[in-house]
Scaffold this motif. Structure first.
Motif, PDB file in Angstrom:
ATOM      1  N   LEU B  77       0.842  -1.207   0.000  1.00 50.34           N
ATOM      2  CA  LEU B  77       0.000   0.000   0.000  1.00 50.34           C
ATOM      3  C   LEU B  77       0.873   1.253   0.000  1.00 50.34           C
ATOM      4  CD1 LEU B  77      -2.725  -1.162   2.530  1.00 50.34           C
ATOM      5  CD2 LEU B  77      -3.056  -0.719   0.080  1.00 50.34           C
ATOM      6  N   PHE B  78       1.944   1.180   0.761  1.00 49.93           N
ATOM      7  CA  PHE B  78       2.862   2.323   0.842  1.00 49.93           C
ATOM      8  C   PHE B  78       3.483   2.586  -0.529  1.00 49.93           C
ATOM      9  CE2 PHE B  78       4.936   5.370   3.357  1.00 49.93           C
ATOM     10  CZ  PHE B  78       6.233   5.499   2.896  1.00 49.93           C
ATOM     11  N   LEU B  79       3.864   1.494  -1.227  1.00 50.37           N
ATOM     12  CA  LEU B  79       4.434   1.639  -2.571  1.00 50.37           C
ATOM     13  C   LEU B  79       3.409   2.279  -3.506  1.00 50.37           C
ATOM     14  CD1 LEU B  79       6.539   0.947  -4.834  1.00 50.37           C
ATOM     15  CD2 LEU B  79       5.292  -1.215  -5.106  1.00 50.37           C
ATOM     16  N   TYR B  80       2.169   1.738  -3.480  1.00 51.05           N
ATOM     17  CA  TYR B  80       1.153   2.254  -4.414  1.00 51.05           C
ATOM     18  C   TYR B  80       0.795   3.701  -4.084  1.00 51.05           C
ATOM     19  CZ  TYR B  80       0.661  -2.357  -6.427  1.00 51.05           C
ATOM     20  OH  TYR B  80       0.933  -3.530  -7.067  1.00 51.05           O
ATOM     21  N   GLN B  81       0.851   4.026  -2.796  1.00 48.44           N
ATOM     22  CA  GLN B  81       0.590   5.414  -2.395  1.00 48.44           C
ATOM     23  C   GLN B  81       1.601   6.333  -3.071  1.00 48.44           C
ATOM     24  OE1 GLN B  81       0.375   5.641   1.902  1.00 48.44           O
ATOM     25  NE2 GLN B  81       0.569   7.869   1.836  1.00 48.44           N
ATOM     26  N   ALA B  86       3.142   9.972  -7.688  1.00 47.31           N
ATOM     27  CA  ALA B  86       3.988  10.293  -8.855  1.00 47.31           C
ATOM     28  C   ALA B  86       3.121  10.579 -10.073  1.00 47.31           C
ATOM     29  CB  ALA B  86       4.926   9.137  -9.142  1.00 47.31           C
ATOM     30  N   LEU B  87       1.866  10.130 -10.020  1.00 47.08           N
ATOM     31  CA  LEU B  87       0.988  10.319 -11.186  1.00 47.08           C
ATOM     32  C   LEU B  87       0.280  11.660 -11.139  1.00 47.08           C
ATOM     33  CD1 LEU B  87      -0.629   6.773 -11.155  1.00 47.08           C
ATOM     34  CD2 LEU B  87       1.113   7.624 -12.735  1.00 47.08           C
ATOM     35  N   PRO B 127       8.332   3.130   7.068  1.00 46.85           N
ATOM     36  CA  PRO B 127       9.088   2.923   5.826  1.00 46.85           C
ATOM     37  C   PRO B 127       9.271   4.244   5.082  1.00 46.85           C
ATOM     38  CG  PRO B 127       6.830   2.116   5.605  1.00 46.85           C
ATOM     39  CD  PRO B 127       7.018   2.483   7.037  1.00 46.85           C
ATOM     40  N   THR B 128      10.317   4.301   4.290  1.00 45.02           N
ATOM     41  CA  THR B 128      10.499   5.501   3.447  1.00 45.02           C
ATOM     42  C   THR B 128      10.255   5.076   2.000  1.00 45.02           C
ATOM     43  OG1 THR B 128      12.822   4.939   3.295  1.00 45.02           O
ATOM     44  CG2 THR B 128      12.200   6.589   4.953  1.00 45.02           C
ATOM     45  N   GLN B 129       9.798   6.049   1.221  1.00 45.68           N
ATOM     46  CA  GLN B 129       9.400   5.750  -0.151  1.00 45.68           C
ATOM     47  C   GLN B 129      10.641   5.412  -0.992  1.00 45.68           C
ATOM     48  OE1 GLN B 129       7.032   4.433  -2.052  1.00 45.68           O
ATOM     49  NE2 GLN B 129       5.634   5.811  -0.971  1.00 45.68           N
ATOM     50  N   SER B 130      10.545   4.304  -1.738  1.00 43.23           N
ATOM     51  CA  SER B 130      11.682   3.976  -2.625  1.00 43.23           C
ATOM     52  C   SER B 130      11.619   4.906  -3.834  1.00 43.23           C
ATOM     53  CB  SER B 130      11.535   2.522  -3.077  1.00 43.23           C
ATOM     54  OG  SER B 130      10.208   2.351  -3.550  1.00 43.23           O
ATOM     55  N   THR B 131      12.636   4.788  -4.680  1.00 44.49           N
ATOM     56  CA  THR B 131      12.654   5.739  -5.803  1.00 44.49           C
ATOM     57  C   THR B 131      11.460   5.461  -6.714  1.00 44.49           C
ATOM     58  OG1 THR B 131      14.062   4.152  -6.922  1.00 44.49           O
ATOM     59  CG2 THR B 131      15.138   6.050  -5.884  1.00 44.49           C
ATOM     60  N   LEU B 132      10.813   6.514  -7.068  1.00 42.40           N
ATOM     61  CA  LEU B 132       9.591   6.387  -7.879  1.00 42.40           C
ATOM     62  C   LEU B 132       9.935   6.644  -9.341  1.00 42.40           C
ATOM     63  CD1 LEU B 132       7.154   8.189  -5.439  1.00 42.40           C
ATOM     64  CD2 LEU B 132       7.326   5.748  -5.950  1.00 42.40           C
ATOM     65  N   PRO B 133       9.084   6.141 -10.228  1.00 41.15           N
ATOM     66  CA  PRO B 133       9.380   6.310 -11.654  1.00 41.15           C
ATOM     67  C   PRO B 133       9.350   7.785 -12.042  1.00 41.15           C
ATOM     68  CG  PRO B 133       7.173   5.432 -11.339  1.00 41.15           C
ATOM     69  CD  PRO B 133       7.821   5.442  -9.999  1.00 41.15           C
ATOM     70  N   THR B 134      10.145   8.116 -13.033  1.00 42.82           N
ATOM     71  CA  THR B 134      10.021   9.468 -13.582  1.00 42.82           C
ATOM     72  C   THR B 134       9.465   9.306 -15.000  1.00 42.82           C
ATOM     73  OG1 THR B 134      12.315   9.228 -14.273  1.00 42.82           O
ATOM     74  CG2 THR B 134      11.897  10.529 -12.292  1.00 42.82           C
ATOM     75  N   PHE B 135       8.485  10.108 -15.273  1.00 43.44           N
ATOM     76  CA  PHE B 135       7.800   9.999 -16.568  1.00 43.44           C
ATOM     77  C   PHE B 135       8.345  11.094 -17.492  1.00 43.44           C
ATOM     78  CE2 PHE B 135       5.183   6.896 -14.799  1.00 43.44           C
ATOM     79  CZ  PHE B 135       4.697   7.334 -13.566  1.00 43.44           C
ATOM     80  N   THR B 136       8.731  10.680 -18.658  1.00 48.19           N
ATOM     81  CA  THR B 136       9.316  11.678 -19.569  1.00 48.19           C
ATOM     82  C   THR B 136       8.289  12.161 -20.592  1.00 48.19           C
ATOM     83  OG1 THR B 136      10.010   9.856 -20.972  1.00 48.19           O
ATOM     84  CG2 THR B 136      11.622  10.673 -19.357  1.00 48.19           C
ATOM     85  N   SER B 137       7.080  11.639 -20.507  1.00 48.32           N
ATOM     86  CA  SER B 137       6.056  12.129 -21.451  1.00 48.32           C
ATOM     87  C   SER B 137       4.683  11.955 -20.818  1.00 48.32           C
ATOM     88  CB  SER B 137       6.106  11.313 -22.753  1.00 48.32           C
ATOM     89  OG  SER B 137       5.645   9.990 -22.486  1.00 48.32           O
ATOM     90  N   ALA B 138       3.735  12.669 -21.389  1.00 51.23           N
ATOM     91  CA  ALA B 138       2.349  12.553 -20.893  1.00 51.23           C
ATOM     92  C   ALA B 138       1.866  11.116 -21.078  1.00 51.23           C
ATOM     93  CB  ALA B 138       1.446  13.517 -21.639  1.00 51.23           C
TER      94      ALA B 138
END
Lengths: 308, 167
Positions: B77-81, B86-87, B127-138
């Motif tokens: 849940l923490f990951l999905y949060q 990030a979205l 827990p601390t948030q792991s690195t989240l994805p970075t989006f390079t486009s819409a």
């Protein structure tokens, strides 16, 4: 430079309390007599001298008056001097009187799934006659609501309403929070009793939509005094496990309701029989969150139905 | 292991259903708005973005270990949060649903964490948030949204089964 100036001990007092004012006339007010008699007028009452008038070391004249019981919630107190056959008003002060706020009461809250907000309402208590601010205060807690975890932003009602809406982002659903109302004016502050609640335990459920089914007689033989019904839960509350109850009454004066309890929240085909007392029956349904704690929805709109 | 209290299980089941309802709503919106209706077509992109399924192995009925299941539930849940955060900015149309979904997931994570504390199995540090994805486009952000939400839906189905099993 005006000739006279009023000073009041406390401009806002409790209704019935005394207030003391003084009016000082400066010596360089050339147009007046050397030692004019200073008079007072409350609202449009008679002019009256002060309790005491004296000359100050700088040559100015000071009159002091004590009004023993202020019983106007708003009044103007003027300082005057005789002038020809009339008077001259030198200064005017506004007096206000009222009460400190009583404790707000009957605080209750409902969680609205459509707006995702917790709406609380309360009764403000007797009129204070003074500008009084109400604030809905809350903090997050644990099961027993004894300890404060973190506080939630104060909820300030819009234009003097006795209701306030706490936005979803301030809420942690399925956790207890403490809510109360604070009332404040210049004369004092008071607080309502505190409520300990989980927003999901006070969800405002709406009733299901009750429908009558027209069964195919070839598939389902007609049975006198019966009705086939179906209902679906209110969509925003679909995720909440609920139980419902149905009530029906024959359509003639003074008839009693009959209750059918512990029904599921969704029913595709429900047969209701024993409806022989009248040609037409009124039916309603309502639901409550169950087995978790919750509040009954209102009754659904009445359906007038004719049993087979 | 200690039995889980009935109210915790019932509340958790309700929260799962609440999130699943919201999830379906968001998936429908993403499908209607961007024609991204088949998460299975985005598996490759998911790998490159690092959007993977959160593990719930200890919650599967066959190998159910309640305490470890709680921990996996919370981590997931923490990951999905984080992924949902990030979205942010996907688009005005889906933003309200996304905001509510994120709050619901966060609140469910709180429910789980509190139960872990009650059982004395909560780690001392959140827990601390792991690195989240970075989006390079819409497109990546929208596709990331579809992937995250569909993974979350699968995650919740497993959670629902485990919780139902324990009620």
């Amino acid at each position: 430079e005006s000739c006279g100036h009023i000073r009041i001990s406390v401009p806002i007092v409790r209704l019935g309390d005394p207030v003391t004012a003084s009016c000082i006339i400066s010596p360089n007010c050339s147009k007046l007599d050397q030692e004019p008699q200073i008079l007072w007028r409350l609202q449009d009452g008679p002019e009256q001298p002060g309790d005491r008038q004296r000359r100050l070391h700088d040559g100015s004249q000071e009159s002091t008056i004590t009004l023993p019981h202020v019983n106007h919630t708003k009044a103007f107190l003027s300082c005057l001097v005789p002038w020809a056959n009339s008077f001259q008003v030198l200064d005017q002060a506004e007096l206000q009187a009222g009460y400190p706020p009583a404790s707000p009461s009957n605080l209750s809250c409902l969680m609205y799934l459509t707006t995702n907000s917790l709406v609380c309402q309360w009764e403000p208590g007797p009129e204070t006659y003074l500008p009084t601010n109400f604030t809905l205060k809350s903090f997050r807690s644990r099961a027993d609501c004894k300890y404060q975890k973190d506080s939630i932003t104060d909820c300030v009602p819009k234009d003097r309403q006795n209701t306030c809406s706490i936005a979803r982002k301030h809420l942690i659903l399925y956790q207890n929070m403490v809510v109360w109302v604070q009332a404040e004016n210049v004369l004092g502050t008071s607080e309502s009793p505190k409520l300990c609640l989980d927003p999901m335990d006070v969800v405002k459920l709406e009733p299901p939509v009750l429908q009558v089914l027209d069964m195919n007689p070839e598939l389902v033989p007609r049975q006198p005094g019966c009705l086939w019904l179906s209902w679906k839960p209110w969509k925003p509350g679909e995720f909440i496990a609920q139980e419902c109850e149905l009530r029906y009454q024959p359509q003639f004066g003074g008839a009693n309701w009959t209750l059918v309890s512990h029904l599921p929240s969704s029913e595709d085909q429900f047969k209701l029989c024993g409806l022989h007392q009248a040609p037409v029956y009124t039916l309603q349904i309502r639901c409550i969150r169950s087995p978790l704690p919750g509040l009954w929805s209102s009754w659904s709109p009445s359906l007038q139905l004719r049993p087979t | 292991p200690l039995p889980w209290p009935q109210s915790f299980l019932l509340k958790s089941l309700e929260q799962v259903r609440k999130i699943q309802t919201r999830n379906s709503e968001l998936l429908e919106q993403l499908c209607a708005t961007y024609k991204l209706c088949h998460p299975e077509e985005l598996v490759l992109l998911g790998h490159s973005l690092g959007i993977l399924q959160a593990p719930l192995s200890r919650c599967s009925i066959q190998a159910l270990q309640p305490t470890k299941c709680l921990s996996q539930l919370h981590s997931g849940l923490f990951l999905y949060q984080g992924l949902l955060q990030a979205l942010a900015g996907i688009s005005p149309e889906v933003a309200p649903t996304l905001d509510m979904l994120q709050l619901d997931v966060a609140n469910f994570a709180t429910t789980i964490w509190q139960q872990m504390e009650t059982l004395g199995v909560a780690p001392t540090v959140q827990p601390t948030q792991s690195t989240l994805p970075t989006f390079t486009s819409a497109f990546q952000r929208r596709a990331g949204g579809v992937l995250t939400v569909s993974h979350l839906q699968t995650f919740l189905e497993t959670a629902h089964c485990a919780l139902n099993h324990l009620v």
